[in-house]
Design a protein around this motif. Structure first.
Motif, PDB file in Angstrom:
ATOM      1  N   THR A 206       3.104 -58.254 -18.807  1.00 33.57           N
ATOM      2  CA  THR A 206       1.830 -57.661 -18.393  1.00 33.57           C
ATOM      3  C   THR A 206       1.874 -56.132 -18.368  1.00 33.57           C
ATOM      4  OG1 THR A 206       2.439 -57.781 -16.046  1.00 33.57           O
ATOM      5  CG2 THR A 206       1.226 -59.651 -16.979  1.00 33.57           C
ATOM      6  N   ARG A 207       2.978 -55.529 -18.686  1.00 34.99           N
ATOM      7  CA  ARG A 207       3.111 -54.074 -18.621  1.00 34.99           C
ATOM      8  C   ARG A 207       2.335 -53.396 -19.747  1.00 34.99           C
ATOM      9  NH1 ARG A 207       9.101 -52.284 -19.366  1.00 34.99           N
ATOM     10  NH2 ARG A 207       9.288 -53.135 -17.264  1.00 34.99           N
ATOM     11  N   VAL A 208       1.699 -52.273 -19.423  1.00 33.57           N
ATOM     12  CA  VAL A 208       1.161 -51.339 -20.409  1.00 33.57           C
ATOM     13  C   VAL A 208       1.902 -50.031 -20.190  1.00 33.57           C
ATOM     14  CG1 VAL A 208      -0.881 -50.182 -21.303  1.00 33.57           C
ATOM     15  CG2 VAL A 208      -1.091 -52.477 -20.309  1.00 33.57           C
ATOM     16  N   ALA A 209       2.558 -49.518 -21.241  1.00 34.74           N
ATOM     17  CA  ALA A 209       3.455 -48.375 -21.047  1.00 34.74           C
ATOM     18  C   ALA A 209       3.512 -47.518 -22.303  1.00 34.74           C
ATOM     19  CB  ALA A 209       4.864 -48.867 -20.697  1.00 34.74           C
ATOM     20  N   TRP A 210       4.050 -46.300 -22.133  1.00 31.97           N
ATOM     21  CA  TRP A 210       4.378 -45.492 -23.300  1.00 31.97           C
ATOM     22  C   TRP A 210       5.827 -45.027 -23.193  1.00 31.97           C
ATOM     23  CZ3 TRP A 210       5.399 -40.079 -23.104  1.00 31.97           C
ATOM     24  CH2 TRP A 210       5.048 -39.427 -21.922  1.00 31.97           C
ATOM     25  N   TYR A 211       6.429 -44.799 -24.352  1.00 33.68           N
ATOM     26  CA  TYR A 211       7.848 -44.477 -24.445  1.00 33.68           C
ATOM     27  C   TYR A 211       8.032 -43.176 -25.217  1.00 33.68           C
ATOM     28  CZ  TYR A 211       8.946 -49.205 -22.842  1.00 33.68           C
ATOM     29  OH  TYR A 211       9.066 -50.358 -22.105  1.00 33.68           O
ATOM     30  N   ASP A 212       8.911 -42.340 -24.676  1.00 29.68           N
ATOM     31  CA  ASP A 212       9.205 -41.033 -25.257  1.00 29.68           C
ATOM     32  C   ASP A 212      10.642 -41.029 -25.764  1.00 29.68           C
ATOM     33  OD1 ASP A 212       8.907 -38.406 -25.980  1.00 29.68           O
ATOM     34  OD2 ASP A 212       9.056 -37.599 -23.958  1.00 29.68           O
ATOM     35  N   LEU A 213      10.836 -40.712 -27.031  1.00 28.42           N
ATOM     36  CA  LEU A 213      12.175 -40.609 -27.596  1.00 28.42           C
ATOM     37  C   LEU A 213      12.866 -39.354 -27.057  1.00 28.42           C
ATOM     38  CD1 LEU A 213      14.280 -41.711 -29.640  1.00 28.42           C
ATOM     39  CD2 LEU A 213      13.187 -40.263 -31.372  1.00 28.42           C
ATOM     40  N   ASP A 214      14.032 -39.539 -26.437  1.00 32.73           N
ATOM     41  CA  ASP A 214      14.799 -38.416 -25.890  1.00 32.73           C
ATOM     42  C   ASP A 214      15.387 -37.609 -27.046  1.00 32.73           C
ATOM     43  OD1 ASP A 214      16.616 -36.680 -24.730  1.00 32.73           O
ATOM     44  OD2 ASP A 214      17.307 -38.131 -23.251  1.00 32.73           O
ATOM     45  N   PRO A 215      14.951 -36.367 -27.251  1.00 31.56           N
ATOM     46  CA  PRO A 215      15.427 -35.597 -28.410  1.00 31.56           C
ATOM     47  C   PRO A 215      16.912 -35.271 -28.347  1.00 31.56           C
ATOM     48  CG  PRO A 215      14.171 -34.183 -26.918  1.00 31.56           C
ATOM     49  CD  PRO A 215      14.023 -35.585 -26.410  1.00 31.56           C
ATOM     50  N   ASP A 216      17.512 -35.370 -27.172  1.00 30.04           N
ATOM     51  CA  ASP A 216      18.944 -35.062 -27.040  1.00 30.04           C
ATOM     52  C   ASP A 216      19.820 -36.271 -27.286  1.00 30.04           C
ATOM     53  OD1 ASP A 216      18.369 -32.413 -26.343  1.00 30.04           O
ATOM     54  OD2 ASP A 216      18.037 -32.987 -24.253  1.00 30.04           O
ATOM     55  N   CYS A 217      19.251 -37.447 -27.405  1.00 31.50           N
ATOM     56  CA  CYS A 217      20.056 -38.682 -27.548  1.00 31.50           C
ATOM     57  C   CYS A 217      19.780 -39.427 -28.837  1.00 31.50           C
ATOM     58  CB  CYS A 217      19.842 -39.616 -26.370  1.00 31.50           C
ATOM     59  SG  CYS A 217      20.404 -38.909 -24.817  1.00 31.50           S
ATOM     60  N   GLY A 218      18.986 -39.243 -29.653  1.00 29.45           N
ATOM     61  CA  GLY A 218      18.801 -39.931 -30.929  1.00 29.45           C
ATOM     62  C   GLY A 218      18.049 -41.231 -30.884  1.00 29.45           C
ATOM     63  N   ASP A 219      18.470 -42.126 -30.004  1.00 29.45           N
ATOM     64  CA  ASP A 219      17.805 -43.423 -29.969  1.00 29.45           C
ATOM     65  C   ASP A 219      17.601 -43.926 -28.542  1.00 29.45           C
ATOM     66  OD1 ASP A 219      20.379 -43.994 -29.323  1.00 29.45           O
ATOM     67  OD2 ASP A 219      20.643 -45.631 -30.747  1.00 29.45           O
ATOM     68  N   GLN A 220      17.558 -43.029 -27.582  1.00 32.61           N
ATOM     69  CA  GLN A 220      17.288 -43.381 -26.191  1.00 32.61           C
ATOM     70  C   GLN A 220      15.822 -43.097 -25.875  1.00 32.61           C
ATOM     71  OE1 GLN A 220      19.679 -44.838 -24.137  1.00 32.61           O
ATOM     72  NE2 GLN A 220      20.762 -44.899 -26.091  1.00 32.61           N
ATOM     73  N   TRP A 221      15.187 -44.030 -25.149  1.00 32.09           N
ATOM     74  CA  TRP A 221      13.768 -43.923 -24.876  1.00 32.09           C
ATOM     75  C   TRP A 221      13.516 -43.864 -23.370  1.00 32.09           C
ATOM     76  CZ3 TRP A 221      10.112 -43.846 -28.837  1.00 32.09           C
ATOM     77  CH2 TRP A 221      10.623 -44.081 -30.115  1.00 32.09           C
ATOM     78  N   VAL A 222      12.584 -43.008 -22.972  1.00 32.51           N
ATOM     79  CA  VAL A 222      12.173 -42.876 -21.583  1.00 32.51           C
ATOM     80  C   VAL A 222      10.857 -43.626 -21.406  1.00 32.51           C
ATOM     81  CG1 VAL A 222      11.567 -41.295 -19.728  1.00 32.51           C
ATOM     82  CG2 VAL A 222      13.303 -40.634 -21.412  1.00 32.51           C
ATOM     83  N   LYS A 223      10.851 -44.576 -20.469  1.00 29.44           N
ATOM     84  CA  LYS A 223       9.677 -45.401 -20.227  1.00 29.44           C
ATOM     85  C   LYS A 223       8.745 -44.745 -19.217  1.00 29.44           C
ATOM     86  CE  LYS A 223       9.962 -48.731 -17.348  1.00 29.44           C
ATOM     87  NZ  LYS A 223      10.447 -49.946 -16.673  1.00 29.44           N
ATOM     88  N   HIS A 224       7.436 -44.801 -19.497  1.00 28.90           N
ATOM     89  CA  HIS A 224       6.402 -44.314 -18.584  1.00 28.90           C
ATOM     90  C   HIS A 224       5.366 -45.428 -18.434  1.00 28.90           C
ATOM     91  CE1 HIS A 224       7.833 -40.093 -19.124  1.00 28.90           C
ATOM     92  NE2 HIS A 224       8.117 -40.537 -20.338  1.00 28.90           N
ATOM     93  N   GLU A 225       5.241 -45.978 -17.248  1.00 28.07           N
ATOM     94  CA  GLU A 225       4.291 -47.066 -17.033  1.00 28.07           C
ATOM     95  C   GLU A 225       2.885 -46.518 -16.806  1.00 28.07           C
ATOM     96  OE1 GLU A 225       5.182 -50.532 -14.968  1.00 28.07           O
ATOM     97  OE2 GLU A 225       7.368 -50.307 -15.061  1.00 28.07           O
ATOM     98  N   ILE A 226       1.915 -47.184 -17.443  1.00 29.05           N
ATOM     99  CA  ILE A 226       0.512 -46.806 -17.321  1.00 29.05           C
ATOM    100  C   ILE A 226      -0.195 -47.716 -16.327  1.00 29.05           C
ATOM    101  CG2 ILE A 226      -1.671 -46.642 -18.575  1.00 29.05           C
ATOM    102  CD1 ILE A 226       0.039 -46.051 -21.105  1.00 29.05           C
ATOM    103  N   GLY A 227       0.020 -49.019 -16.460  1.00 23.33           N
ATOM    104  CA  GLY A 227      -0.618 -49.998 -15.594  1.00 23.33           C
ATOM    105  C   GLY A 227      -0.249 -51.393 -16.064  1.00 23.33           C
TER     106      GLY A 227
END
Length: 401
Positions: free
Chosen positions: A281-302
């Motif tokens: 049920t999650r709605v979220a967006w993910y940001d690619l960490d420019p210092d890690c290559g393939d690590q993503w930071v999750k941001h929940e919207i609702g």
């Protein structure tokens, strides 16, 4: 009872201030097609006849196959005019796919459309799909390729920056991502075919890593574009196993909607994700960490269940991106299928916070936002559910205020 801290009170006060300072968006509703929109899972919106209004292409009855059509939007937004492109493909078989895409494939200044020939997702999802493109005007068919099974998602974009539109497609039954490079309008080369065990549904393209070419994101897997002629290795990284780690292979499992857009102004597209079926049920967006290559930071919207609509754009014209999430209205919850507009505001730390506006409780399936009349705000095209019969336009009144 423990008293709330000053920090909590301040945070609540800021949230309340955000709620009060963001007026809800008003829409006027127009029925474009009434009662005959049978299983219109695949649609694409564009100005087909160059009259300044967004029209739409559609495949009729994607479950079992049907005709390829376009509908002309009329001034005043009454009933749209139906136009037949083709009843069947060149070999006499019907059209079907989970998605549709259109664009100026031959660079002649008008909008062409893909024409996927298939017995349908219910009528033969394991059978090959032959993809054509249909040339506007006249609607002559041109063959692109044969896919091994039903295609859930298409994108028609210039993936390598050579000025020609290419095709990316995700197949469910054979669990593959395909990219076909356009060499010229009548010659297409398979740039890649990548098997991923849990690939299913939900595809969009964007420059995820900021290197200047468009990558593909499908089922929350990032397929990195190697550039050039695109025949190099498309490396695959899972953004978050939350979305794509189920072992089942039916319509329930590993089913997503994806949208790529730059929410934070870093010249890289972030990845927005929701679940199109049952399991999340999650709605979220993910940001690619420019210092890690393939690590993503999750941001929940609702949260939203059966969220088969996911669109991102500046709906209130305040300069930042908002998110539209629509519950499939035919998933067994009549009149409790929310379509939620998440309006973005700035929180105390500078990051986004979200105000929810419920547009309807009766669902939206594979719906779309776009500026239908060119007045500068984004409108909402609504199809209630996968068994829907009518197609609506909700005109955004923000510019009129």
């Amino acid at each position: 009872m423990k008293k709330p801290s000053f920090t909590v009170i301040l945070a609540f006060g800021m949230f309340l201030s955000f709620q009060l300072s963001h007026a809800q968006i008003d829409f006027s509703k127009h029925v474009l097609v009434n009662g005959t929109a049978d299983k219109w899972w695949a649609r694409s919106h564009a100005d087909v006849n160059n009259d300044g209004l967004l029209d739409f292409f559609v495949i009729h009855n994607n479950a079992n196959g049907g005709a390829l059509l376009w509908y002309e939007t009329v001034p005043g937004f009454g009933e749209s005019k139906k136009h037949l492109i083709a009843e069947t493909g060149p070999e006499g078989k019907k059209f079907a796919a989970g998605d549709l895409a259109s664009g100026d494939i031959d660079n002649d200044g008008d909008i062409d459309v893909l024409g996927p020939v298939s017995p349908g997702e219910w009528g033969g999802s394991s059978e090959p799909l032959t993809l054509y493109w249909y040339e506007n005007p006249g609607w002559e068919a041109h063959k692109i390729a044969v896919f091994p099974s039903f295609v859930k998602d298409f994108d028609l974009e210039d993936l390598n920056g050579d000025g020609k539109l290419d095709v990316a497609g995700t197949t469910h039954h054979s669990r593959r991502l395909f990219v076909y490079r356009q060499d010229n309008p009548d010659s297409w080369s398979k740039a890649t075919e990548v098997y991923v065990e849990h690939l299913h549904e939900g595809q969009h393209v964007g420059d995820v890593d900021g290197d200047g070419d468009l990558d593909v994101v499908s089922t929350a897997f990032w397929f990195k574009n190697p550039g050039g002629d695109m025949t190099g290795v498309w490396s695959v990284k899972s953004i978050d196993p939350y979305w794509n780690s189920d072992d089942g292979y039916d319509w329930i499992h590993n089913s997503t909607k994806i949208f790529c857009a730059d929410i934070d102004g870093d010249q890289r597209d972030e990845v927005f994700i929701s679940c199109s079926e049952k399991f999340r049920t999650r709605v979220a967006w993910y940001d690619l960490d420019p210092d890690c290559g393939d690590q993503w930071v999750k941001h929940e919207i609702g949260t939203n269940a059966f969220a088969h609509t996911l669109q991102v754009g500046d709906m209130d014209n305040d300069g930042d991106l908002d998110v539209l999430s629509g519950n499939n209205g035919d998933q067994g919850y009549p009149e409790t299928s929310p379509v939620i507009l998440f309006l973005q505001g700035e929180g105390e730390s500078g990051g986004p916070i979200w105000q929810e506006q419920i547009l309807t409780m009766e669902g939206a399936y594979n719906s779309y936002i776009g500026d239908v009349e060119g007045d500068g705000d984004l409108d909402f095209f609504r199809y209630a559910g996968h068994e829907g019969k009518s197609y609506e336009l909700w005109l955004n009144k923000t510019v009129d205020k």
